[in-house]
Design a protein around this motif. Structure first.
Motif, PDB file in Angstrom:
ATOM      1  N   LEU A  37       0.639  13.117   2.913  1.00 12.85           N
ATOM      2  CA  LEU A  37       1.328  12.347   1.879  1.00 12.85           C
ATOM      3  C   LEU A  37       2.227  11.270   2.473  1.00 12.85           C
ATOM      4  N   LYS A  38       2.939  11.584   3.531  1.00 10.13           N
ATOM      5  CA  LYS A  38       3.846  10.614   4.145  1.00 10.13           C
ATOM      6  C   LYS A  38       3.091   9.380   4.611  1.00 10.13           C
ATOM      7  N   GLU A  39       1.943   9.591   5.246  1.00  5.70           N
ATOM      8  CA  GLU A  39       1.144   8.461   5.727  1.00  5.70           C
ATOM      9  C   GLU A  39       0.573   7.657   4.561  1.00  5.70           C
ATOM     10  N   LEU A  40       0.224   8.345   3.474  1.00  2.00           N
ATOM     11  CA  LEU A  40      -0.318   7.647   2.303  1.00  2.00           C
ATOM     12  C   LEU A  40       0.755   6.772   1.656  1.00  2.00           C
TER      13      LEU A  40
ATOM     14  N   LEU B  11       1.226   3.736   3.804  1.00  2.00           N
ATOM     15  CA  LEU B  11       0.083   2.835   3.666  1.00  2.00           C
ATOM     16  C   LEU B  11       0.138   2.071   2.348  1.00  2.00           C
ATOM     17  N   SER B  12       0.604   2.749   1.290  1.00  2.00           N
ATOM     18  CA  SER B  12       0.655   2.111  -0.028  1.00  2.00           C
ATOM     19  C   SER B  12       1.622   0.934  -0.056  1.00  2.00           C
ATOM     20  N   LYS B  13       2.543   0.899   0.876  1.00  2.00           N
ATOM     21  CA  LYS B  13       3.514  -0.192   0.949  1.00  2.00           C
ATOM     22  C   LYS B  13       3.022  -1.341   1.826  1.00  2.00           C
ATOM     23  N   GLN B  14       1.876  -1.110   2.475  1.00  2.72           N
ATOM     24  CA  GLN B  14       1.322  -2.118   3.378  1.00  2.72           C
ATOM     25  C   GLN B  14       0.093  -2.811   2.800  1.00  2.72           C
ATOM     26  N   LYS B  15      -0.647  -2.108   1.941  1.00  9.37           N
ATOM     27  CA  LYS B  15      -1.867  -2.689   1.375  1.00  9.37           C
ATOM     28  C   LYS B  15      -2.078  -2.181  -0.042  1.00  9.37           C
ATOM     29  N   ASP B  16      -2.880  -2.904  -0.787  1.00  8.99           N
ATOM     30  CA  ASP B  16      -3.152  -2.526  -2.176  1.00  8.99           C
ATOM     31  C   ASP B  16      -4.053  -1.296  -2.225  1.00  8.99           C
ATOM     32  N   LEU B  17      -3.644  -0.303  -3.003  1.00  9.84           N
ATOM     33  CA  LEU B  17      -4.431   0.912  -3.181  1.00  9.84           C
ATOM     34  C   LEU B  17      -4.611   1.181  -4.669  1.00  9.84           C
ATOM     35  N   ASN B  18      -5.817   1.594  -5.053  1.00  9.89           N
ATOM     36  CA  ASN B  18      -6.106   1.944  -6.432  1.00  9.89           C
ATOM     37  C   ASN B  18      -6.142   3.456  -6.597  1.00  9.89           C
ATOM     38  N   PHE B  19      -5.488   3.936  -7.622  1.00  5.29           N
ATOM     39  CA  PHE B  19      -5.359   5.371  -7.912  1.00  5.29           C
ATOM     40  C   PHE B  19      -6.190   5.660  -9.173  1.00  5.29           C
ATOM     41  N   ALA B  20      -7.285   6.375  -9.021  1.00  5.87           N
ATOM     42  CA  ALA B  20      -8.160   6.676 -10.153  1.00  5.87           C
ATOM     43  C   ALA B  20      -7.572   7.789 -11.001  1.00  5.87           C
ATOM     44  N   VAL B  21      -7.561   7.600 -12.322  1.00  4.84           N
ATOM     45  CA  VAL B  21      -7.086   8.641 -13.231  1.00  4.84           C
ATOM     46  C   VAL B  21      -8.144   8.878 -14.304  1.00  4.84           C
TER      47      VAL B  21
ATOM     48  N   LEU C  95      -0.225  11.545 -15.376  1.00 11.50           N
ATOM     49  CA  LEU C  95       1.208  11.842 -15.405  1.00 11.50           C
ATOM     50  C   LEU C  95       1.660  12.508 -14.109  1.00 11.50           C
ATOM     51  N   ALA C  96       0.782  13.348 -13.530  1.00 12.35           N
ATOM     52  CA  ALA C  96       1.115  13.960 -12.243  1.00 12.35           C
ATOM     53  C   ALA C  96       1.244  12.887 -11.169  1.00 12.35           C
ATOM     54  N   GLY C  97       0.342  11.896 -11.197  1.00 14.57           N
ATOM     55  CA  GLY C  97       0.397  10.792 -10.250  1.00 14.57           C
ATOM     56  C   GLY C  97       1.672   9.971 -10.412  1.00 14.57           C
ATOM     57  N   VAL C  98       2.055   9.745 -11.668  1.00 15.50           N
ATOM     58  CA  VAL C  98       3.270   8.982 -11.944  1.00 15.50           C
ATOM     59  C   VAL C  98       4.500   9.738 -11.436  1.00 15.50           C
ATOM     60  N   ALA C  99       4.525  11.043 -11.718  1.00 15.43           N
ATOM     61  CA  ALA C  99       5.654  11.855 -11.255  1.00 15.43           C
ATOM     62  C   ALA C  99       5.746  11.841  -9.734  1.00 15.43           C
ATOM     63  N   LEU C 100       4.595  11.935  -9.067  1.00 15.78           N
ATOM     64  CA  LEU C 100       4.566  11.904  -7.602  1.00 15.78           C
ATOM     65  C   LEU C 100       5.013  10.543  -7.078  1.00 15.78           C
ATOM     66  N   GLN C 101       4.495   9.488  -7.674  1.00 12.89           N
ATOM     67  CA  GLN C 101       4.840   8.132  -7.247  1.00 12.89           C
ATOM     68  C   GLN C 101       6.345   7.892  -7.346  1.00 12.89           C
ATOM     69  N   ARG C 102       6.942   8.322  -8.441  1.00 14.75           N
ATOM     70  CA  ARG C 102       8.379   8.136  -8.629  1.00 14.75           C
ATOM     71  C   ARG C 102       9.186   8.968  -7.632  1.00 14.75           C
TER      72      ARG C 102
ATOM     73  N   VAL D 144       8.282   9.870  -4.509  1.00 14.61           N
ATOM     74  CA  VAL D 144       8.158   9.470  -3.100  1.00 14.61           C
ATOM     75  C   VAL D 144       8.277   7.964  -2.882  1.00 14.61           C
ATOM     76  N   GLY D 145       8.352   7.189  -3.972  1.00 13.89           N
ATOM     77  CA  GLY D 145       8.495   5.742  -3.832  1.00 13.89           C
ATOM     78  C   GLY D 145       7.226   5.038  -3.407  1.00 13.89           C
ATOM     79  N   ALA D 146       6.075   5.602  -3.745  1.00 15.20           N
ATOM     80  CA  ALA D 146       4.797   4.984  -3.362  1.00 15.20           C
ATOM     81  C   ALA D 146       4.472   3.797  -4.267  1.00 15.20           C
ATOM     82  N   ARG D 147       3.526   2.975  -3.818  1.00 19.54           N
ATOM     83  CA  ARG D 147       3.057   1.835  -4.608  1.00 19.54           C
ATOM     84  C   ARG D 147       1.533   1.905  -4.699  1.00 19.54           C
ATOM     85  N   TRP D 148       1.038   2.045  -5.895  1.00 22.71           N
ATOM     86  CA  TRP D 148      -0.411   1.980  -6.120  1.00 22.71           C
ATOM     87  C   TRP D 148      -0.680   1.581  -7.555  1.00 22.71           C
TER      88      TRP D 148
END
Length: 322
Positions: free
Chosen positions: A140-143, A146-156, A165-172, A174-178
Motif C-alpha cells: 500500500l505504501k508504494e502504491l 506511485l499515485s502521487k507520481q503518475k495517473d492511476l485509474n481505480f476500477a469500481v 466507498l471502501a476505495g474512497v475511505a482508503l484514499q482519504r 492514506v492521502g492517495a491520488r487516483w
C-alpha cells in the motif's frame, strides 16, 4: 353443549394461529424466484448458484436464479420490493451496498428500510486491494507514493457501490491520488483491470481471488482485521498504516416488507440450512468467503448500522447520483 372458558380460550388461540400456520404450510406453492441484481459471475451470483440446488430440495419447489442487473443493483432490488409479499420472489445481494444506496441516490424508486425486510445474512468476504501486474508497487505504501507520481485509474463495480466507498475511505485515510472508473458490475471491473485498462481494483474476495491465484492480478492487501491463511503472508490494510480498516461484501437475502413472518421464518431456516451445508461451506471457504448467518431481526439491525456507517463516508466524499 356448554363451552367452558378453557375451551373458549383454546378456540381463540387456534383461530389466531390458523392464518400463520396456513401461510407456512402453503408456502411455497409455485416456482421460487431468487433474484440477483448484478451480472453473472459476481459474489452474489456465485453464492446464489451454490445454494440453489439445496434450497430447491428444502423448499420442494423449483428455484430459479434470475440476474436482473442495472443501476448498481437497484433495478433488480426494486423489482423484488414491488413483488407480491408472499415469499416466492426474493433478492440475494450485497446488503452492505444496499445500505449505501439511500445516501448516494437522490431519486430512488424504493426505500430499502421501508419496502424490504431481512431474512438472513449468508456470507462475508473481505475486499482485496489488487493491481495490474505491470504496476510497480508491492504494498500500500508504494502504491500511495506511485499515485502521487503518475495517473492511476481505480476500477469500481459502480458509483456508490461498497467497493467504491471502501476505495474512497482508503484514499482519504492514506492521502492517495487516483481516478475512479465506474462499471456496471464486478466482472467488467475485474476484466478491465486484468486487461490493463485500469490499474487498481478493490473488490470482493470471492470473485477476485481466482485472478490473483492465476497471476493476472497482483495482491497488495486485504480489508480484514486479521490475516487470512488462504492468501499466505499478505498483510491487511490495517497493518499497512490504516488501523481498524475493514470492508467487504455481505451477501444476504431480503423480501418485500409485508411478507408474513411464518414465510420469512421458513425461508430463513432453508437458506441457513443450504449455506451451512458442508460442501457449500468448504467451497466458499476455499474462495475466501466466510459463512455468516443471522436471524431476520439481526439482519435488519445490521442493515441499519451499515446505513449509518457509510452515510458519513458518502457525505464526506460528496457522492450523489440522480
Amino acid at each position: 353443549m356448554k363451552l367452558t372458558r378453557r375451551h373458549a380460550l383454546a378456540a381463540t388461540a387456534a383461530a389466531v394461529a390458523a392464518p400463520s400456520l396456513f401461510a407456512q404450510s402453503a408456502f411455497p406453492s409455485r416456482t421460487v424466484r431468487l433474484v440477483v441484481p448484478y451480472p453473472p459471475g459476481g459474489s452474489s451470483d456465485i453464492i446464489a448458484r451454490a445454494i440453489q440446488p439445496l434450497l430447491q430440495d428444502g423448499l420442494k419447489q423449483t428455484v430459479v436464479v434470475e440476474n436482473k442487473a442495472g443501476a448498481n443493483g437497484n433495478l433488480g432490488t426494486d423489482f423484488v420490493a414491488k413483488s407480491a409479499a408472499d415469499g416466492h420472489t426474493f433478492v440475494l445481494c450485497d446488503v452492505g451496498a444496499l445500505a449505501i444506496t439511500p445516501s448516494v441516490y437522490t431519486k430512488l424508486p424504493f426505500d430499502p428500510s421501508k419496502d424490504l425486510r431481512g431474512v438472513t445474512m449468508l456470507a462475508y468476504s473481505p475486499h482485496l486491494l489488487v493491481v495490474h501486474p505491470s504496476v510497480p508497487a508491492n504494498n500500500l505504501k508504494e502504491l500511495v507514493a506511485l499515485s502521487k507520481q503518475k495517473d492511476l485509474n481505480f476500477a469500481v463495480t459502480a458509483t456508490g457501490s461498497a467497493p467504491h466507498l471502501a476505495g474512497v475511505a482508503l484514499q482519504r485515510a492514506v492521502g492517495a491520488r487516483w481516478e475512479y472508473v465506474p462499471y456496471k458490475g464486478g466482472i467488467q471491473a475485474i476484466q478491465d483491470t486484468v486487461g490493463g485498462q485500469t490499474q487498481i481494483l478493490m473488490n470482493g474476495m470471492l470473485a477476485t481471488l481466482p485472478h490473483v491465484q492465476s497471476g493476472k492480478l497482483k495482491l497488495l492487501g486485504v480489508s480484514k482485521r486479521s490475516r487470512m491463511p488462504l492468501i499466505g503472508d499478505t498483510p491487511t490494510i490495517a497493518e499497512q498504516g490504516v488501523p481498524g480498516f475493514e470492508s467487504g461484501t455481505w451477501q444476504g437475502v431480503l423480501v418485500p416488507k409485508a411478507t408474513p413472518q411464518a414465510v420469512v421464518d421458513k425461508l430463513n431456516a432453508e437458506l441457513v440450512r443450504a449455506i451451512r451445508h458442508p460442501d457449500v461451506r468448504a467451497r466458499l471457504a476455499g474462495q475466501g468467503a466466510e459463512v455468516v448467518t443471522m436471524t431476520p431481526q439481526e439482519q435488519d439491525q445490521f442493515f441499519a448500522q451499515e446505513r449509518q456507517r457509510w452515510a458519513k463516508v458518502v457525505t464526506a466524499a460528496n457522492i450523489r447520483l440522480d
